[in-house]
Motif scaffolding. Structure first.
Motif, mmCIF file in Angstrom:
data_model
loop_
_atom_site.group_PDB
_atom_site.id
_atom_site.type_symbol
_atom_site.label_atom_id
_atom_site.label_comp_id
_atom_site.label_asym_id
_atom_site.label_seq_id
_atom_site.Cartn_x
_atom_site.Cartn_y
_atom_site.Cartn_z
ATOM 1 N N THR A 183 0.818 -1.217 0.000
ATOM 2 C CA THR A 183 0.000 0.000 0.000
ATOM 3 C C THR A 183 0.852 1.267 0.000
ATOM 4 O OG1 THR A 183 -0.198 0.064 2.418
ATOM 5 C CG2 THR A 183 -1.905 -1.155 1.202
ATOM 6 N N LEU A 184 2.173 1.106 0.057
ATOM 7 C CA LEU A 184 3.080 2.247 -0.009
ATOM 8 C C LEU A 184 3.286 2.586 -1.486
ATOM 9 C CD1 LEU A 184 4.938 4.260 1.413
ATOM 10 C CD2 LEU A 184 6.714 2.503 1.411
ATOM 11 N N THR A 185 2.675 3.670 -1.918
ATOM 12 C CA THR A 185 2.659 4.027 -3.334
ATOM 13 C C THR A 185 3.778 5.010 -3.689
ATOM 14 O OG1 THR A 185 1.200 5.916 -2.974
ATOM 15 C CG2 THR A 185 0.138 3.757 -3.385
ATOM 16 N N PRO A 186 4.128 5.079 -4.960
ATOM 17 C CA PRO A 186 5.085 6.096 -5.396
ATOM 18 C C PRO A 186 4.620 7.515 -5.036
ATOM 19 C CG PRO A 186 4.788 4.465 -7.114
ATOM 20 C CD PRO A 186 3.757 4.174 -6.056
ATOM 21 N N VAL A 233 7.991 -3.813 -6.288
ATOM 22 C CA VAL A 233 9.412 -3.444 -6.303
ATOM 23 C C VAL A 233 9.773 -2.804 -7.638
ATOM 24 C CG1 VAL A 233 11.773 -4.364 -6.324
ATOM 25 C CG2 VAL A 233 10.180 -5.062 -4.528
ATOM 26 N N GLU A 234 9.320 -3.378 -8.740
ATOM 27 C CA GLU A 234 9.625 -2.817 -10.061
ATOM 28 C C GLU A 234 9.085 -1.396 -10.196
ATOM 29 O OE1 GLU A 234 11.680 -3.924 -12.388
ATOM 30 O OE2 GLU A 234 12.105 -5.521 -10.949
ATOM 31 N N GLU A 235 7.882 -1.158 -9.688
ATOM 32 C CA GLU A 235 7.294 0.187 -9.767
ATOM 33 C C GLU A 235 8.043 1.177 -8.875
ATOM 34 O OE1 GLU A 235 2.960 2.379 -9.359
ATOM 35 O OE2 GLU A 235 3.295 0.524 -8.238
ATOM 36 N N ILE A 236 8.371 0.786 -7.658
ATOM 37 C CA ILE A 236 9.018 1.682 -6.699
ATOM 38 C C ILE A 236 10.458 1.986 -7.108
ATOM 39 C CG2 ILE A 236 9.739 1.948 -4.284
ATOM 40 C CD1 ILE A 236 6.682 2.138 -4.720
ATOM 41 N N ARG A 237 11.176 0.984 -7.599
ATOM 42 C CA ARG A 237 12.599 1.180 -7.918
ATOM 43 C C ARG A 237 12.824 2.175 -9.043
ATOM 44 N NH1 ARG A 237 13.852 -4.535 -9.445
ATOM 45 N NH2 ARG A 237 15.610 -4.231 -8.055
ATOM 46 N N THR A 238 11.809 2.493 -9.835
ATOM 47 C CA THR A 238 11.994 3.462 -10.908
ATOM 48 C C THR A 238 12.169 4.878 -10.368
ATOM 49 O OG1 THR A 238 9.615 3.832 -11.212
ATOM 50 C CG2 THR A 238 10.651 2.093 -12.555
ATOM 51 N N ARG A 239 11.740 5.113 -9.115
ATOM 52 C CA ARG A 239 11.807 6.456 -8.524
ATOM 53 C C ARG A 239 12.610 6.525 -7.237
ATOM 54 N NH1 ARG A 239 5.521 8.325 -9.082
ATOM 55 N NH2 ARG A 239 5.156 7.283 -11.050
ATOM 56 N N GLY A 260 19.243 -13.860 1.082
ATOM 57 C CA GLY A 260 19.966 -13.650 -0.167
ATOM 58 C C GLY A 260 19.139 -14.066 -1.376
ATOM 59 N N GLY A 261 18.417 -15.172 -1.257
ATOM 60 C CA GLY A 261 17.558 -15.632 -2.355
ATOM 61 C C GLY A 261 16.439 -14.645 -2.652
ATOM 62 N N ILE A 262 15.823 -14.130 -1.599
ATOM 63 C CA ILE A 262 14.761 -13.131 -1.769
ATOM 64 C C ILE A 262 15.339 -11.875 -2.417
ATOM 65 C CG2 ILE A 262 13.228 -11.559 -0.504
ATOM 66 C CD1 ILE A 262 12.811 -13.982 1.483
ATOM 67 N N ALA A 263 16.481 -11.405 -1.912
ATOM 68 C CA ALA A 263 17.111 -10.205 -2.456
ATOM 69 C C ALA A 263 17.499 -10.404 -3.922
ATOM 70 C CB ALA A 263 18.338 -9.830 -1.627
ATOM 71 N N ARG A 264 18.057 -11.542 -4.250
ATOM 72 C CA ARG A 264 18.452 -11.796 -5.643
ATOM 73 C C ARG A 264 17.232 -11.874 -6.553
ATOM 74 N NH1 ARG A 264 22.370 -14.397 -2.728
ATOM 75 N NH2 ARG A 264 21.242 -16.374 -2.608
ATOM 76 N N SER A 265 16.140 -12.464 -6.067
ATOM 77 C CA SER A 265 14.945 -12.554 -6.910
ATOM 78 C C SER A 265 14.344 -11.174 -7.178
ATOM 79 C CB SER A 265 13.905 -13.486 -6.280
ATOM 80 O OG SER A 265 13.268 -12.874 -5.184
ATOM 81 N N LEU A 266 14.554 -10.244 -6.247
ATOM 82 C CA LEU A 266 14.065 -8.871 -6.428
ATOM 83 C C LEU A 266 15.140 -7.963 -7.031
ATOM 84 C CD1 LEU A 266 12.205 -8.471 -3.010
ATOM 85 C CD2 LEU A 266 11.164 -8.836 -5.274
ATOM 86 N N GLU A 267 16.350 -8.516 -7.205
ATOM 87 C CA GLU A 267 17.496 -7.766 -7.722
ATOM 88 C C GLU A 267 17.777 -6.528 -6.875
ATOM 89 O OE1 GLU A 267 17.038 -7.059 -11.925
ATOM 90 O OE2 GLU A 267 16.536 -9.152 -12.306
#
Length: 179
Positions: A19-22, A57-63, A79-86
């Protein structure tokens, strides 16, 4: 800073991290987010992410710069979670210790006041973020969409109760900005 301010989040959301939006991030002038992992991004028993989280994550990381900081010691899981989210990450943070959160801030090359500390726990995530002068965001523990059983969060409930006794304003202030 008084005890009640150390436990007082700047923003309390009535839902999960999703629910945390850009727009909210921009409204508060945040350039980065330090994200807790267990119960903030994924349920404690889950070792993988789910499509809604990946899309968020993809939406938030753009900003916004993103960094994971977890108390969990499992390199394979965190580490697996972090790598999957890059995403970059630190594990074994021992929050409310500030050491690894400071390292994440340095990694983002941002001052603490421009970074949000996002988590589901008052005595770890919010306390650590407030001790560093970050903008703290308390979210509801995340429940995977496939989980149908109602989940109880006794430790979080005790933390909220204690923080209210100490003068923080948590109950009844979901979705409101403080300070």
């Amino acid at each position: 800073m008084t005890r009640n301010h150390l436990l007082q989040p700047n923003l309390i959301l009535a839902g999960s991290v999703l629910t945390l939006t850009p727009d909210l991030i921009q409204q508060y002038g945040l350039k980065g987010l330090v994200l807790d992992v267990d119960e903030t991004l994924v349920p404690m028993t889950t070792s993988s992410t789910f499509p809604e989280l990946q899309a968020w994550v993809e939406e938030i990381r753009t900003r916004t710069a993103l960094w994971l900081v977890s108390n969990n010691l499992s390199e394979s899981r965190i580490g697996g979670i972090a790598r999957s989210l890059e995403l970059p990450y630190y594990l074994g943070a021992a929050k409310p210790s500030r050491r690894k959160i400071r390292a994440a801030l340095q990694g983002m090359n941002l001052p603490a006041h421009q970074v949000g500390m996002v988590g589901d726990r008052l005595f770890t995530d919010v306390l650590a973020g407030n001790r560093l002068g970050m903008f703290t965001i308390l979210v509801e523990p995340i429940i995977h969409p496939d989980f149908t059983a109602i989940r109880s969060h006794p430790i979080r409930n005790i933390e909220v109760w204690i923080s209210e006794i100490l003068g923080a304003s948590i109950i009844g202030n979901i979705g409101k900005k403080h300070r």
